[in-house]
Every structure is written in C-alpha cells, then in structure tokens.
Design an enzyme around this catalytic site. Structure first.
Site, PDB file in Angstrom:
ATOM      1  CG  HIS A  90      27.325  38.329  12.653  1.00 38.68           C
ATOM      2  ND1 HIS A  90      27.832  39.363  13.408  1.00 38.68           N
ATOM      3  CD2 HIS A  90      27.310  37.246  13.465  1.00 38.68           C
ATOM      4  CE1 HIS A  90      28.109  38.923  14.624  1.00 38.68           C
ATOM      5  NE2 HIS A  90      27.807  37.644  14.692  1.00 38.68           N
ATOM      6  CG  ASP A  92      25.708  42.653  12.986  1.00 42.18           C
ATOM      7  OD1 ASP A  92      25.870  41.559  12.420  1.00 42.18           O
ATOM      8  OD2 ASP A  92      24.998  42.782  14.004  1.00 42.18           O
ATOM      9  CG  ASP A 123      30.200  37.636  18.053  1.00 43.70           C
ATOM     10  OD1 ASP A 123      29.680  37.079  17.074  1.00 43.70           O
ATOM     11  OD2 ASP A 123      29.544  38.137  18.987  1.00 43.70           O
ATOM     12  CD  GLU A 156      24.072  37.198  15.674  1.00 46.15           C
ATOM     13  OE1 GLU A 156      23.614  36.298  16.391  1.00 46.15           O
ATOM     14  OE2 GLU A 156      24.897  38.058  16.068  1.00 46.15           O
ATOM     15  CD  GLU A 157      26.648  40.420  17.885  1.00 41.46           C
ATOM     16  OE1 GLU A 157      25.829  40.072  18.757  1.00 41.46           O
ATOM     17  OE2 GLU A 157      27.756  39.886  17.768  1.00 41.46           O
ATOM     18  CG  HIS A 429      28.366  39.972  22.993  1.00 39.40           C
ATOM     19  ND1 HIS A 429      27.023  39.685  23.109  1.00 39.40           N
ATOM     20  CD2 HIS A 429      28.716  39.616  21.738  1.00 39.40           C
ATOM     21  CE1 HIS A 429      26.579  39.183  21.978  1.00 39.40           C
ATOM     22  NE2 HIS A 429      27.593  39.127  21.120  1.00 39.40           N
TER      23      HIS A 429
END
Length: 457
Positions: A90, A92, A123, A156-157, A429
């Site tokens: 992903h 995003d 990520d 996705e996030e 994150h």
C-alpha cells in the site's frame, strides 16, 4: 547473503531503490482528506502506475474504490501455463504526528546511522520498492517465471475498506494461485520471518453529552455532571487493574472462555521493553507471555480524545467529550461481534445517565494462514539463501490487514504469505519511522528466489 546472480543484481539496484523510495516518500499520501490534500495520494498512485508501466505491466489502472481512494493495478504476463502470483503493498501512510519530533522531515527520505528515515519508508512504500526490486532482478537473470499481478492499496491505514469492497465487486481481478502481502515484517532485523496470524480490528467513536452547554465550575461544579469525567470513567472500564483488556462478553479464541495463548516464536520480555522503548520503572500491562498479549488476545487502545487543551482551558464543567477507540481482536474472534460488544460495553458503563452515542468507523477481520502449503516451503528455501542459511521463523502480528480475509474468502485455494519491512526498529506509525536498506535488499532477493522456487514446484 549467499553469492548468486539475483543477489548481485539486487545489490546493484539499491542506489536506484533509494532514489525511488525518496520520490515516493515525498508524497504526503495520507488518505484522510480532511488533513492532507487528495492530490498527494493521487500523485503517489500515479507514481506507482508509472513504475509498473516502465516494467512492462499491462492493464495498468487507477481503480476508484468505494471509499473515495485509488488502488493501483497492473498485470505482467509470464510463460504460458505458469502460475499466477499477486503482490500486494500500500502506498498510503499514517499521518506524521508531531512533525517537530522528527529528527529529519517526515516526507524527505534521509539516510542516518545506516537506515533510511521517512514516513512510509517501511510501512509500506518500501514494500512497493521491494516488489519492484525482486521483479527487476528476475528480469535481469532469465526472466520472470510466473504471471504477476500487483495491487497497491490507497487507504489501508484508514481501515475504510475501499479495496476490499472493490475486490468483492470484481472477483476475478485479483485472483491468483499465491498472494504475497508485502506489509508485515521480520521479528527482528536479520531474522527471516513470515507472519502467520493478524489480529482483526474495529474502530469506534464514542461521544458523551451531559449538559446543553459548558458551565462555570465554581458555580455548578460538584453537582453538574461533567461529560469529560464521565468519558474518563467509561474508558477506564475497558481495562482491568493489570491493564488487560476487559470488554464485557469478549472472550478468548473461538468463543471459548478464558484467555488464549500463542504457540510458536516467543518474544523475550526485556527485548520487548527495548523494542517498545518503555521508560525505566514503567511496568508492562496484561498477563501471560508477551506473544500472548500482542498476538493472541484482544487489545484496546484509546487513540484520541476531543476535550479542551490544557493551554487556554477555562474553569468549566464540560458538556460534551468524545474519544476514538481501537480494539484489536485475535483470529477466532469475529470483528463484527467484537464491535457490537465494545459498543454495548461503552453504553453500559457510561455513568450518571449521561447520553452516549457510539459509531463504528472501521473494521477488519483477523487472519490465520495455512503454513502447510507448498508456497511456504518455497519461501523458506528462498529465505535460507537470502539470509545465509537462517531458518525462516513463524510469528504473529498485532496489526491488521483486513484485505487478507477478503482475499482468503474470494480465493479459498490461494496460498497467502505475509512478509515485509516493518521490524521493531522501523517504528512504523511513530515519529522517525525508518527502513533498513539491508533488510530491503535481503527481502527483495528472497521474494525473487521465492517466485523461482514456486514456479518450479
């Protein structure tokens, strides 16, 4: 890393990989368009589409998914009669949080102390680059022996399910014999790992209202019901004294009462404290092994609270307050049922007859892979080469990738493997997210060799 032509090719491509990752990280592709411009996500999607076209992919398309974001699709045909492999990542990313807390700007890829720093570096924009590296290495060494589909998700996030719903509406699009999800990570740097379980998750927003408007705390405080205090009591009810999650009616795996346990790779407590950067003297929460707590049991987290900030606060009894709550659930626990239980718990534990409203924001089911499939052996053999004879490990992951269950339901005969760049040092994150270029290199080699092994199996 064992010397072989694929590994040598990947090593030679690493400067290009760094430059491309820098271009991709520069897009502020947070799929929350109240915070970041939609154009940033659209720019990142176009970048991925252009990269696929440059590698000879056909049918490259920007898919408008039901949640208002775009996923990028492409198909690269292989030899006649070959198997089909779907590669997922992903583009995003999470918001950067406190940009001032970053040592270097979050959307500028920066090399420091042997790692590349930037939001999405691990990520999962690094996952996009990993797939490209693996395919380029195979093209330079005899060709790609399978049909390849690539899907790069755009939300996705956010957990808003755009790609899941699009896949359900177009069931033939992502069909494959094996699916490689490039959004997991090794247990630690240098230890090859596949992720075999993912916790599901639900996001619930709760609002508590007690008054028509704020009141002077000196005139009314002590009798007027404080919405913020009521919310704090509700949130506190979600944890036991030791910090374990306590949602009324939420039980262990497969609906059994009691707490479930993780069987497999274990997580040393001191190593976990180091990885999680727990402050000296602060205890961990929950009971059981670390692996039990983060891979096999539910976990609630308060993600945010809307209430007056300390700076500028007035002496007032608050009329309203709200919070966003995340609940992770292990395989065997239905996320939809967990959502209902969480909402019921919040409503039941709201004190003083305060008005309470709950709203589900996002949801995804947990996932458990079939590790007995031939694809896992092909990956284990590939990892042993890429990681110089080390045996591939099996671990869980506390995070969620809702698409996994959608794909498993759509294609029950497909084999699903999860690998990726999000090892503990990556700090995904969080501020100062980074990726290990050595890990990117090794995993690209492993993926390339896996495709060869799988084609020959």
């Amino acid at each position: 890393m064992s010397s072989n032509p694929v590994a040598e090719t990947v090593a030679s491509l690493m400067p290009r990989a760094q430059a491309e990752l820098a271009e991709l990280v520069a897009f502020k592709s947070v799929a929350d368009f109240d915070q970041f411009p939609r154009s940033e996500s659209e720019g990142a999607a176009r970048w991925v589409a252009d990269a696929l076209r440059a590698e000879g992919f056909e049918d490259v398309a920007l898919l408008d998914t039901p949640d208002g974001t775009q996923s990028v699709y492409g198909y690269l045909p292989g030899p006649e009669g070959a198997k089909t492999v779907l590669l997922y990542a992903h583009y995003d990313v999470q918001p950067p949080l406190d940009e001032a807390a970053w040592t270097t700007p979050p959307f500028e890829l920066t090399e420091r102390d042997g790692r590349w720093y930037g939001r999405g570096a691990a990520d999962c924009k690094g996952g996009v680059i990993m797939h490209l590296l693996a395919l380029r290495a195979l093209k330079a060494n005899g060709g790609i022996p399978v049909h390849v589909k690539v899907i790069a998700e755009g939300s996705e996030e956010q957990g808003t399910g755009g790609l899941e719903r699009y896949a359900e509406e177009h069931p033939g699009l992502l069909e494959a014999d094996t699916i490689v999800i490039g959004d997991a990570g090794n247990f630690r740097v240098g230890l090859p790992t596949v992720t075999t379980t993912l916790r599901g998750m639900t996001l619930v927003r709760v609002q508590v209202d007690t008054l028509e408007g704020n009141l002077h705390s000196g005139q009314f405080g002590g009798a007027a019901p404080d919405a913020l205090a009521a919310l704090i009591r509700v949130l506190d009810s979600l944890r036991a004294e030791d910090g374990s999650t306590t949602v009324d009616g939420l039980t262990g795996v497969d609906g059994l009462t009691g707490e479930s346990s993780w069987e497999g790779l274990q997580y040393d407590e001191e190593q976990f404290r180091k990885d999680a950067k727990v402050l000296d003297g602060v205890g961990l929460i929950g009971s059981g092994t670390i692996a039990d707590r983060i891979w096999a049991r539910p976990a609630v987290t308060v993600l945010g609270i809307d209430c007056p900030p300390v700076v500028g606060a007035t002496p007032s009894v608050q009329a309203s307050a709200r919070a966003l709550i995340s609940l992770r659930v292990p395989p065997g626990v239905d996320a939809a049922e967990a959502t209902k239980l969480l909402q019921a718990h919040l409503e039941t534990h709201t004190p003083w007859g305060a008005r309470v409203r709950t709203e589900q924001i996002g949801q995804g089911q947990a996932f458990r892979a079939d590790t007995t499939s031939p694809a896992y052996q092909a990956m284990a053999d590939a990892m042993a080469v890429a990681y110089a004879g080390q045996e591939m490990q099996y671990a869980g992951q506390g995070g969620s990738i809702p698409l996994c269950n959608t794909l498993a339901a759509l294609y029950p005969r497909a084999e699903i493997l999860l690998i990726g760049l999000s090892e503990p040092e990556a700090q995904i994150h969080a501020v100062n997210e980074s990726v290990s270029p050595e890990e990117l290199e090794r995993l690209a080699v492993a993926e390339a060799l896996f495709l060869r092994n799988y084609a020959a199996g």
